[in-house]
Enzyme design. Structure first.
Site, PDB file in Angstrom:
ATOM      1  N   GLU A 273     -24.083   2.503 -13.738  1.00 22.63           N
ATOM      2  CA  GLU A 273     -23.230   1.502 -14.368  1.00 22.63           C
ATOM      3  C   GLU A 273     -23.123   0.469 -13.479  1.00 22.63           C
ATOM      4  O   GLU A 273     -22.758  -0.868 -13.811  1.00 22.63           O
ATOM      5  CB  GLU A 273     -22.279   2.102 -15.207  1.00 22.63           C
ATOM      6  CG  GLU A 273     -22.668   2.897 -16.451  1.00 22.63           C
ATOM      7  CD  GLU A 273     -23.346   4.170 -15.691  1.00 22.63           C
ATOM      8  OE1 GLU A 273     -22.935   4.795 -14.704  1.00 22.63           O
ATOM      9  OE2 GLU A 273     -24.084   4.771 -16.446  1.00 22.63           O
TER      10      GLU A 273
ATOM     11  N   ASP B 284     -29.378   7.726 -12.115  1.00 23.36           N
ATOM     12  CA  ASP B 284     -28.157   7.993 -13.025  1.00 23.36           C
ATOM     13  C   ASP B 284     -27.056   7.413 -12.118  1.00 23.36           C
ATOM     14  O   ASP B 284     -27.182   6.673 -11.081  1.00 23.36           O
ATOM     15  CB  ASP B 284     -27.906   9.669 -12.587  1.00 23.36           C
ATOM     16  CG  ASP B 284     -26.960  10.193 -13.553  1.00 23.36           C
ATOM     17  OD1 ASP B 284     -26.191   9.234 -14.676  1.00 23.36           O
ATOM     18  OD2 ASP B 284     -26.314  11.174 -13.612  1.00 23.36           O
TER      19      ASP B 284
ATOM     20  N   ASP C 237     -24.147  11.146 -21.311  1.00 21.59           N
ATOM     21  CA  ASP C 237     -23.409  12.304 -21.014  1.00 21.59           C
ATOM     22  C   ASP C 237     -23.003  12.719 -22.706  1.00 21.59           C
ATOM     23  O   ASP C 237     -21.583  12.779 -22.745  1.00 21.59           O
ATOM     24  CB  ASP C 237     -22.357  12.432 -20.242  1.00 21.59           C
ATOM     25  CG  ASP C 237     -23.049  12.441 -18.833  1.00 21.59           C
ATOM     26  OD1 ASP C 237     -24.288  12.603 -18.881  1.00 21.59           O
ATOM     27  OD2 ASP C 237     -22.329  12.114 -17.808  1.00 21.59           O
TER      28      ASP C 237
END
Lengths: 655, 655
Positions: free
Chosen positions: A295, A292, A405
């Site tokens: 990015e 997670d 999300d």
């Protein structure tokens, strides 16, 4: 970049040089449809908006959002009067796809000067997709248990929280294969640590769960906490494994653990080092991970925060006017995922220094590659569950994704239906959305309707964030309805697994827009809320609140299958064309193609998870005038030795 | 509040005392439908969510938003097996409606201790709505020109901007009745001023525009700028007309002008004073206003900003950790529309001191009442256009509303369809959404589809915010399509005006859910994307991108009307039931009920706006086996003497 005169007009798209790099453009006819672009907002047909590949952690996915977590620069222009083609823009930096936003019938792709562009022609939409998949390599295959039902929530903090979740599922007879550990399991959000107060005997607990058929799947975040004495941090610094700022110092960002360094996963040594860290958890029995914040998300950088604080402090004693207020708000909100921060640190790509923003979109990809390469060493014969939030074309070889999300919005249920085929085109087969919605409060009906689509997604995970309504299925009044839907998933597992494996091993699409199967049917290309699932099924989920039915388009005669439970099931042939189909809140409805069949596992009461499903027998749903052939794939679900195509089991099914 | 034992169980809802005040609850059957609640998110059937009346200026209208700008505490529980009823909770403070969110089949309304609750029984849904409308008084009637096409954008700054907008509409032959002046026309955002640099001869300019058939409609904001020498500010202070803080000082908030006081419009003297200020603009030729920022929106209060700045400055030299970062962000974002601010100022309701939060939801109502009461004195015989962002039940007597700061989202086009009947039930007839979307960038197809619904809304205004794509219809490639749609609006005007006036004068609904007309039709109650418009029309707009048609349910045989322009029109009878109907991007499609007719104005080329439409002749669309009667209402469109019902003109139409 110099474009030779001869190349300035390609057969299918015009290529021009612009300040940012290059632009590819073409005209579209009114009837043309654009498919692909993977994880993006809006419909299966991407026309009418600009999509930007620029990995972004922002949890409010409104329909005007240009970027999500993944960057999947592949699209197919499906044309009626000219040959269709695919285009893949290989560029790890920012790429923009204006698919008829500025001008209805014009597509303009803007990429960096060093991009590589692939044009892919083919006999059909399926063929173009398949050729692209052949180009990018075979898709990741998850262990079979990862096709079971999985429960997650940010907020399961310790052993007893997890035990309670498992107990309550079991108490209600709800099948379950995995529970997720979100960031709280770690010691102060430090990667590759487990908080000993919360999990005093972690390996023992992992085994206790596994004995009940439940796999624990911990989260791994990209940022490594800066903390003296924390071995990962110290090794990273010593090895020079972290991304560097302009001055060659380890770049400092802040994420969940507070201040962190980011492993330079674009460097092969750093990648090997970081990947190797998963071993410690695997040795404690862990066999699945979700990567997670890769990015990478940055709440703020140390430098930018200093600047902002200086600006705020300079306001001392001054009369804050409106301008000052908006400015304060903007600079503070602008701290997170700030483009300037992404321009302020560097990778060492095995000797080549490259500024992060140029390769921003392959960071999550390489973090996941790091893990997958390590798994090949740590557990070379075994499949390990692995999926990521950020991704790029090619990452599909190492793991799956979830769609990030999302929110408990009905529109996000439809969005997830529309995203699935686009992701499959980009090779990402192991995929699902957070069922029930991650942000915001879900409702009983939304969760139940979402599950009715979730029964078809390879990753079938209920996940929600801290502070929202508890959305484990046992929290609601009509638990029986949820139990039945999840049980139906396990009934469908032989089909889902079979079709997934065929798609992976043969570079096919598990999820397809209708027009891929019915290219001659003009209306099929208009259908945005139905999707082909494997070779036999067309799904048409209900995705609006208070609806007790929906319109369905059948591109050929099909068999309507209506299931309230594994035991309560009816089939009804329906004719090609438009139908309004009643679908009660507690019913799964799907359709079976003509001359197709599908297996259902016969589930006895002892089955609690996929762990007990080795010797299931099958019943069949069959739609044909005579006997129908179905190719059933099965294997042990865990080893990396897949059954070769010649040995796939052909079953002749007769009604 | 003490609830007498005998009243604790009412016939239809249970009444219980809770900490916050009172709770009304009842069970719903699966088939029951809840209508109403005016300006709120989600579907016509409000089941499955909690709606909160708590006027809020927040421009991101996602489907999980609990509050918008208006508070309309009236709903109808439509029941199959028991009598349906309406309930109106008269409470100017916060009221929450949990319509089956917590438990699918339970409705719980929570209101303050001093609320008054009205239960309304009736013979039908229409009758319940009508009785409620009789209770709350006759709806506001706008001048006829305000039913023409209107153009707005935050960003038309001066005379030449407005001239350019008008010129470009005229150049393209686009009919136009009004252009709006957003906040930039004022001198530093000061109410009841005009910036003399931008508009050197304002009355002259107003007349210049009016000569071209174009009315200028300026915005009026709630907050009055604090500035020495500004007469409105000085009069307000001197007269004691502003809301006071705990210490009796004029309360200071910040909005567009910077620091402001808020007129205490709940005080009759202050209301009279503030309303009187509109006279200055009316004397310069202005005959329409929109009241904005009247929740009231507060960017920040002086006191709260001081607190936040102190907290920020205390961080000086400290190491900002994650907690500190989130805290900083939260307190800064929390400055705007802060509930504590709403508890920190007071009204003087003609002698009764009352804290703002107790009456928060009637602030915008009273600002609009202030204007309307003044208009009755300033222009007693003439209608003045007036609508407001914030509203409450009862304000419909003084003006209309627009549905606030929506976005250029396809989902907001559908939302606007769903909001219209709910608003009509609450008496608000003069209403429309910002066509094309206020926030975010529109696209050509979205604007065109939105216009195809906008042709039916009494307020038909294209409006967008600063910084978004220019969305005047002449900005797009296929201007002809827009010109045709807007022209069709003028063609429909005799019908729209007629039906509006009948609805207003006879307390009827102009927009209705299908089940109001077809109560015996179970499927009609399920339809969320079609709406009855006046007595003859059923609208079924296309609201998804790239669609070239949609499913339509006909509760009886109807006539499909397909219009590409006023000249290009076809009619086709269709049978009761489900249909897929093709609707090209440049086509308006609607349906005419059996034994109904509607007039279309015959538009000659000299018509530029409603100003030239006095003597139009009619053509008719008629759907009947034999002659059909239509009652045509018309008047001069500007005087407040309405034609009494006995004189409404009955026309017998034969195909």
């Amino acid at each position: 970049m110099e474009i030779p005169e001869s190349a300035q007009k390609l057969e299918v798209m015009h290529l021009t040089k612009v300040d940012a790099g290059v632009q590819l453009s073409c005209q579209m006819d009114d009837e043309d449809v654009v498919y692909g672009l993977g994880e993006q907002m809006r419909g299966m047909n991407k026309r009418g908006f600009t999509y930007v590949s620029d990995a972004l952690d922002d949890a409010v996915h409104t329909e005007d959002r240009h970027s999500l977590y993944g960057s999947h620069n592949f699209l197919i222009l499906s044309r009626k009067t000219q040959p269709s083609f695919g285009v893949f823009v290989d560029d790890p930096g920012r790429v923009a796809f204006d698919v008829g936003e500025t001008k209805l019938n014009q597509m303009v792709i803007t990429a960096g000067p060093d991009c590589t562009v692939y044009f892919i022609e083919g006999e059909s939409l399926k063929d173009i997709a398949k050729q692209f998949r052949r180009l990018i390599g075979r898709s990741y295959i998850a262990p079979k248990w990862a096709f079971g039902y999985q429960q997650s929530r940010w907020g399961y903090v310790n052993e007893s929280d997890v035990r309670e979740v498992v107990r309550r599922h079991q108490e209600q007879g709800i099948l379950l294969d995995a529970v997720y550990l979100d960031i709280d399991y770690m010691d102060n959000y430090k990667d590759f640590t487990v908080d000993a107060d919360k999990f005093p005997d972690f390996p023992g607990f992992v085994n206790e769960m596994k004995d009940q058929g439940v796999h624990l799947v911990p989260i791994i975040d990209a940022g490594v906490k800066i903390e003296e004495g924390y071995p990962i941090y110290e090794e990273g610094v010593a090895g020079g494994y972290f991304c560097k700022d302009e001055d060659g110092e380890d770049f400092v960002g802040a994420v969940w653990p507070g201040k962190v360094h980011f492993p330079d996963v674009l460097n092969s040594k750093a990648r090997q080092w970081f990947g190797g860290k998963y071993r410690w958890l695997m040795e404690q029995g862990i066999d699945g991970f979700w990567n997670d914040m890769n990015e990478p998300a940055i709440f703020y950088s140390e430098k930018n925060m200093q600047k902002v604080m200086d600006e705020l402090l300079a306001l001392k004693g001054k009369n804050i006017d409106l301008h000052g207020f908006f400015h304060m708000r903007d600079i503070l909100l602008g701290l997170s995922n700030n483009p300037e921060d992404y321009k302020s640190f560097y990778h060492d790509m095995d000797g080549v220094k490259i500024r992060h923003d140029k390769v921003h979109n392959i960071y999550g990809y390489n973090m996941t590659k790091a893990a997958a390469e390590a798994f090949d060493e740590i557990a070379p014969d075994k499949r390990t569950l692995l999926f990521s939030r950020s991704s790029y074309i090619g990452m599909h070889r190492y793991g799956g994704i979830w769609t990030g999300d999302n929110s408990s919005w009905w529109s996000h249920l439809l969005l997830s239906v529309q995203q699935m085929p686009a992701l499959n085109m980009c090779g990402i087969l192991y995929v699902g959305s957070d069922i029930g919605g991650f942000g915001s409060d879900t409702t009983e009906d939304l969760l139940l309707r979402w599950l009715q689509f979730g029964v078809f997604t390879p990753l079938m995970r209920n996940h929600a964030t801290l502070g929202t309504r508890q959305q484990e299925v046992y929290q609601f009044e009509n638990v029986e309805d949820f139990r039945n839907m999840i049980r139906i998933r396990y009934g469908l597992l032989p089909y889902i697994y079979s079709e997934y494996m065929k798609a992976a091993l043969d570079d096919e699409l598990y999820f397809r827009p209708l027009s891929f199967d019915y290219p001659e049917d003009d209306h099929a290309a208009k259908v945005e809320d139905q999707v082909m699932v494997g070779e036999s099924i067309m799904a048409a989920p209900v995705y609006t609140q208070n609806a007790t039915g929906r319109y369905v388009y059948l591109p050929e005669d099909m068999l309507l299958v209506r299931m309230k439970s594994m035991e309560n099931k009816t089939c009804e042939p329906m004719e090609k064309g438009h139908h309004y189909v009643d679908v009660a809140l507690n019913e799964l409805v799907f359709f079976v193609k003509k001359d197709h069949a599908l297996p259902l596992a016969v589930l006895d009461e002892k089955i609690k998870s996929t762990a007990n499903m080795e010797d299931v027998s099958y019943e069949w749903i069959c739609h044909g005038d005579g006997p129908v052939e179905y190719v059933l794939y099965d294997d042990d679900g865990i080893s990396k030795k897949y059954v070769p195509q010649k040995d796939w089991k052909k079953v002749i099914v007769d009604k």
